[in-house]
Design a protein around this motif. Sequence first.
Motif, PDB file in Angstrom:
ATOM      1  N   MET A   1       0.845  -1.204   0.000  1.00 32.85           N
ATOM      2  CA  MET A   1       0.000   0.000   0.000  1.00 32.85           C
ATOM      3  C   MET A   1       0.880   1.255   0.000  1.00 32.85           C
ATOM      4  SD  MET A   1      -2.315   1.541   3.061  1.00 32.85           S
ATOM      5  CE  MET A   1      -3.558   0.352   3.332  1.00 32.85           C
ATOM      6  N   GLU A   2       0.559   2.195  -0.881  1.00 34.83           N
ATOM      7  CA  GLU A   2       1.249   3.495  -0.864  1.00 34.83           C
ATOM      8  C   GLU A   2       0.538   4.340   0.190  1.00 34.83           C
ATOM      9  OE1 GLU A   2       3.723   4.715  -2.731  1.00 34.83           O
ATOM     10  OE2 GLU A   2       4.060   2.970  -4.019  1.00 34.83           O
ATOM     11  N   ILE A   3       1.108   4.406   1.401  1.00 39.38           N
ATOM     12  CA  ILE A   3       0.348   4.974   2.517  1.00 39.38           C
ATOM     13  C   ILE A   3      -0.024   6.447   2.286  1.00 39.38           C
ATOM     14  CG2 ILE A   3       0.384   5.514   4.986  1.00 39.38           C
ATOM     15  CD1 ILE A   3       1.869   2.939   5.429  1.00 39.38           C
ATOM     16  N   PHE A   4       0.959   7.247   1.854  1.00 38.25           N
ATOM     17  CA  PHE A   4       0.625   8.672   1.680  1.00 38.25           C
ATOM     18  C   PHE A   4      -0.401   8.876   0.566  1.00 38.25           C
ATOM     19  CE2 PHE A   4       4.410   9.732   4.258  1.00 38.25           C
ATOM     20  CZ  PHE A   4       3.766  10.574   5.159  1.00 38.25           C
ATOM     21  N   ASN A   5      -0.314   8.075  -0.491  1.00 40.30           N
ATOM     22  CA  ASN A   5      -1.318   8.172  -1.563  1.00 40.30           C
ATOM     23  C   ASN A   5      -2.703   7.893  -1.008  1.00 40.30           C
ATOM     24  OD1 ASN A   5       0.327   8.853  -3.572  1.00 40.30           O
ATOM     25  ND2 ASN A   5       0.489   6.808  -4.494  1.00 40.30           N
ATOM     26  N   TYR A   6      -2.781   6.812  -0.204  1.00 39.99           N
ATOM     27  CA  TYR A   6      -4.067   6.416   0.366  1.00 39.99           C
ATOM     28  C   TYR A   6      -4.578   7.523   1.297  1.00 39.99           C
ATOM     29  CZ  TYR A   6      -7.621   3.349   2.411  1.00 39.99           C
ATOM     30  OH  TYR A   6      -8.810   2.801   2.819  1.00 39.99           O
ATOM     31  N   MET A   7      -3.674   8.050   2.125  1.00 36.18           N
ATOM     32  CA  MET A   7      -4.089   9.098   3.069  1.00 36.18           C
ATOM     33  C   MET A   7      -4.581  10.339   2.326  1.00 36.18           C
ATOM     34  SD  MET A   7      -1.228   8.790   6.082  1.00 36.18           S
ATOM     35  CE  MET A   7      -1.938   9.988   7.220  1.00 36.18           C
ATOM     36  N   GLU A   8      -3.898  10.647   1.225  1.00 35.10           N
ATOM     37  CA  GLU A   8      -4.298  11.818   0.441  1.00 35.10           C
ATOM     38  C   GLU A   8      -5.656  11.593  -0.222  1.00 35.10           C
ATOM     39  OE1 GLU A   8      -1.103  13.144  -2.074  1.00 35.10           O
ATOM     40  OE2 GLU A   8      -2.497  14.392  -3.206  1.00 35.10           O
ATOM     41  N   GLN A   9      -5.847  10.370  -0.732  1.00 30.25           N
ATOM     42  CA  GLN A   9      -7.088  10.060  -1.442  1.00 30.25           C
ATOM     43  C   GLN A   9      -8.321  10.268  -0.550  1.00 30.25           C
ATOM     44  OE1 GLN A   9      -7.127   6.072  -2.951  1.00 30.25           O
ATOM     45  NE2 GLN A   9      -9.089   6.328  -3.981  1.00 30.25           N
ATOM     46  N   TYR A  10      -8.204   9.839   0.721  1.00 36.26           N
ATOM     47  CA  TYR A  10      -9.373   9.927   1.613  1.00 36.26           C
ATOM     48  C   TYR A  10      -9.190  10.974   2.716  1.00 36.26           C
ATOM     49  CZ  TYR A  10     -10.899   5.688  -0.722  1.00 36.26           C
ATOM     50  OH  TYR A  10     -11.288   4.774  -1.659  1.00 36.26           O
ATOM     51  N   ASP A  11      -8.225  11.884   2.521  1.00 40.81           N
ATOM     52  CA  ASP A  11      -8.065  13.014   3.445  1.00 40.81           C
ATOM     53  C   ASP A  11      -7.770  12.643   4.892  1.00 40.81           C
ATOM     54  OD1 ASP A  11      -8.068  15.290   1.983  1.00 40.81           O
ATOM     55  OD2 ASP A  11     -10.249  15.403   1.821  1.00 40.81           O
ATOM     56  N   TYR A  12      -6.875  11.709   5.112  1.00 41.72           N
ATOM     57  CA  TYR A  12      -6.470  11.392   6.492  1.00 41.72           C
ATOM     58  C   TYR A  12      -5.517  12.460   7.011  1.00 41.72           C
ATOM     59  CZ  TYR A  12      -8.484   6.791   6.015  1.00 41.72           C
ATOM     60  OH  TYR A  12      -9.371   5.769   5.846  1.00 41.72           O
ATOM     61  N   GLU A  13      -5.613  12.719   8.327  1.00 40.21           N
ATOM     62  CA  GLU A  13      -4.728  13.722   8.917  1.00 40.21           C
ATOM     63  C   GLU A  13      -3.421  13.114   9.421  1.00 40.21           C
ATOM     64  OE1 GLU A  13      -6.746  15.908  11.971  1.00 40.21           O
ATOM     65  OE2 GLU A  13      -8.373  16.518  10.628  1.00 40.21           O
ATOM     66  N   GLN A  14      -3.502  11.970  10.118  1.00 42.28           N
ATOM     67  CA  GLN A  14      -2.326  11.525  10.877  1.00 42.28           C
ATOM     68  C   GLN A  14      -2.367  10.021  11.119  1.00 42.28           C
ATOM     69  OE1 GLN A  14      -2.223  13.695  14.558  1.00 42.28           O
ATOM     70  NE2 GLN A  14      -0.108  13.116  15.040  1.00 42.28           N
ATOM     71  N   LEU A  15      -1.189   9.420  11.056  1.00 37.46           N
ATOM     72  CA  LEU A  15      -1.068   7.987  11.349  1.00 37.46           C
ATOM     73  C   LEU A  15       0.112   7.846  12.315  1.00 37.46           C
ATOM     74  CD1 LEU A  15      -2.419   5.369  10.319  1.00 37.46           C
ATOM     75  CD2 LEU A  15      -0.694   5.277   8.537  1.00 37.46           C
ATOM     76  N   VAL A  16      -0.146   7.230  13.471  1.00 38.88           N
ATOM     77  CA  VAL A  16       0.898   7.156  14.502  1.00 38.88           C
ATOM     78  C   VAL A  16       1.235   5.691  14.760  1.00 38.88           C
ATOM     79  CG1 VAL A  16       1.490   7.830  16.867  1.00 38.88           C
ATOM     80  CG2 VAL A  16      -0.162   9.194  15.576  1.00 38.88           C
ATOM     81  N   PHE A  17       2.506   5.338  14.655  1.00 33.01           N
ATOM     82  CA  PHE A  17       2.944   3.970  14.948  1.00 33.01           C
ATOM     83  C   PHE A  17       3.520   3.948  16.361  1.00 33.01           C
ATOM     84  CE2 PHE A  17       2.557   1.793  10.904  1.00 33.01           C
ATOM     85  CZ  PHE A  17       2.325   2.870  10.053  1.00 33.01           C
ATOM     86  N   CYS A  18       3.015   3.037  17.189  1.00 35.52           N
ATOM     87  CA  CYS A  18       3.432   2.990  18.594  1.00 35.52           C
ATOM     88  C   CYS A  18       4.102   1.637  18.862  1.00 35.52           C
ATOM     89  CB  CYS A  18       2.216   3.122  19.511  1.00 35.52           C
ATOM     90  SG  CYS A  18       1.059   4.426  19.051  1.00 35.52           S
ATOM     91  N   GLN A  19       5.324   1.670  19.379  1.00 40.94           N
ATOM     92  CA  GLN A  19       6.078   0.439  19.634  1.00 40.94           C
ATOM     93  C   GLN A  19       6.644   0.482  21.040  1.00 40.94           C
ATOM     94  OE1 GLN A  19       9.159  -1.950  20.439  1.00 40.94           O
ATOM     95  NE2 GLN A  19       9.851   0.065  19.775  1.00 40.94           N
ATOM     96  N   ASP A  20       6.460  -0.599  21.793  1.00 40.42           N
ATOM     97  CA  ASP A  20       7.053  -0.685  23.125  1.00 40.42           C
ATOM     98  C   ASP A  20       7.546  -2.111  23.316  1.00 40.42           C
ATOM     99  OD1 ASP A  20       7.468   0.437  25.911  1.00 40.42           O
ATOM    100  OD2 ASP A  20       6.222  -1.309  26.350  1.00 40.42           O
ATOM    101  N   LYS A  21       8.882  -2.243  23.297  1.00 38.14           N
ATOM    102  CA  LYS A  21       9.488  -3.582  23.269  1.00 38.14           C
ATOM    103  C   LYS A  21       9.151  -4.393  24.510  1.00 38.14           C
ATOM    104  CE  LYS A  21      13.732  -3.471  21.855  1.00 38.14           C
ATOM    105  NZ  LYS A  21      15.197  -3.423  21.911  1.00 38.14           N
TER     106      LYS A  21
END
Length: 364
Positions: A1-21
């Motif tokens: 998936m081209e994430i920024f393309n997808y976000m632009e297509q449907y007007d997403y504001e923000q995507l946050v990845f959270c990792q805690d080992k």
Amino acid sequence: MEIFNYMEQYDYEQLVFCQDKQSGLKAIIAIHDTTLGPALGGTRMWTYDSEEAAIEDALRLSRGMTYKNAAAGLNLGGGKTVIIGDPRKDKNEEMFRALGRYIQGLNGRYITAEDVGTTVADMDLIHEETNFVTGISPAFGSSGNPSPVTAYGVYKGMKAAAKEAFGTDSLEGKVIAVQGVGNVAYNLCKYLHEEGASLIVTDINKEAVQRAVEDFRAKAVDPNEIYSVSCDIYAPCALGATINDETITQLKAKVIAGAANNQLKDIRHGDTIHEMGIVYAPDYVINAGGVINVADELQGYNSDRAMKKVDGIYDNIAKVIEIAKRDNIPTYKAADRLAEERIERIRNSRSQFLQNGHHILSRR
Ligand SMILES: NC(=O)c1ccc[n+]([C@@H]2O[C@H](COP(=O)([O-])OP(=O)(O)OC[C@H]3O[C@@H](n4cnc5c(N)ncnc54)[C@H](O)[C@@H]3O)[C@@H](O)[C@H]2O)c1
Ligand SMILES: CC(C)C[C@H](N)C(=O)O
């Protein structure tokens, strides 16, 4: 998936990845649109087949919350969190507290609650780290588990859809096929049973099926059989995308009304069921009871006030059906129109700058 393309297509504001080992947390917070207010949407924990599937789910579900909150008349935007993991064995205290710290870091742009795989106890752990969480224990003045309220809203919306299909909103004697009898659907079955409906149920969890059989005299069928049973109403209450090319041809119901999010695999399936003359109660309109209930916490929770708003789901479904008939479009499109028009109206009404005191210069 081209994430920024997808976000632009449907007007997403923000995507946050959270990792805690240490805790094993791998989570994605998706914020779709905050035009109406902070993004509110639940946290889902699920064993995704791939990271891409988890990202896709977070994105789709968060956009669904934008539409759900807008159509319900709430001053809230749409967001959602997904945690990658098995809710039966991968949970621990540190995981939810780590997620709580990530949510706190968003400083109120996103507020969470329960979704599939998470519970009030999990929300209480998130609450150890942030106030931007709803659906925590009632002892904190919160609304608790949203599922029974979601069920009540689905029941009301189902009645409105039945009125259109059968000329009466009474569900007495109607045969209703319920897919998934988990938190929401168990409570939904209770309302339907009390009104005199006959229930056909299925679930991949045998204990959940047994409980519905014993408590509501439901007839049980295998998961794959639920689509083809003879019934008046099909109530999808498990996961999404169950209205698809394979299932549509099997459906005998005149009404589709259930709790699941993202019921249409693709929007073209909404066109097909419309052409078949099935009355479809759009998922995010009919299942808004839970979010209406938790959203009331933002004003200081009042159960009577919240339930009155949830009662409005009957009128909201009737309104969507009316728009669909007036404009000769499927109900899913009518619901989108209702939500999009409200977001646009509010966006435009905010075009003038208003000093709100949050600007740093105002505190100098
Ligand atoms: N809980 C809420 O307040 C709320 C609000 C709005 C929407 N929803 C949506 O409603 C749906 C149900 O939510 P819930 O909280 O009751 O979840 P839940 O996990 O308690 O219940 C879902 C049930 O579906 C079953 N299931 C999963 N896959 C299945 C399959 N292929 N066939 C048959 N059964 C299957 C599960 O075993 C489970 O018993 C979800 O799509 C959720 O996103 C929930
Ligand atoms: C209670 C809500 C905030 C979230 C709920 N799971 C929904 O999809 O609407």
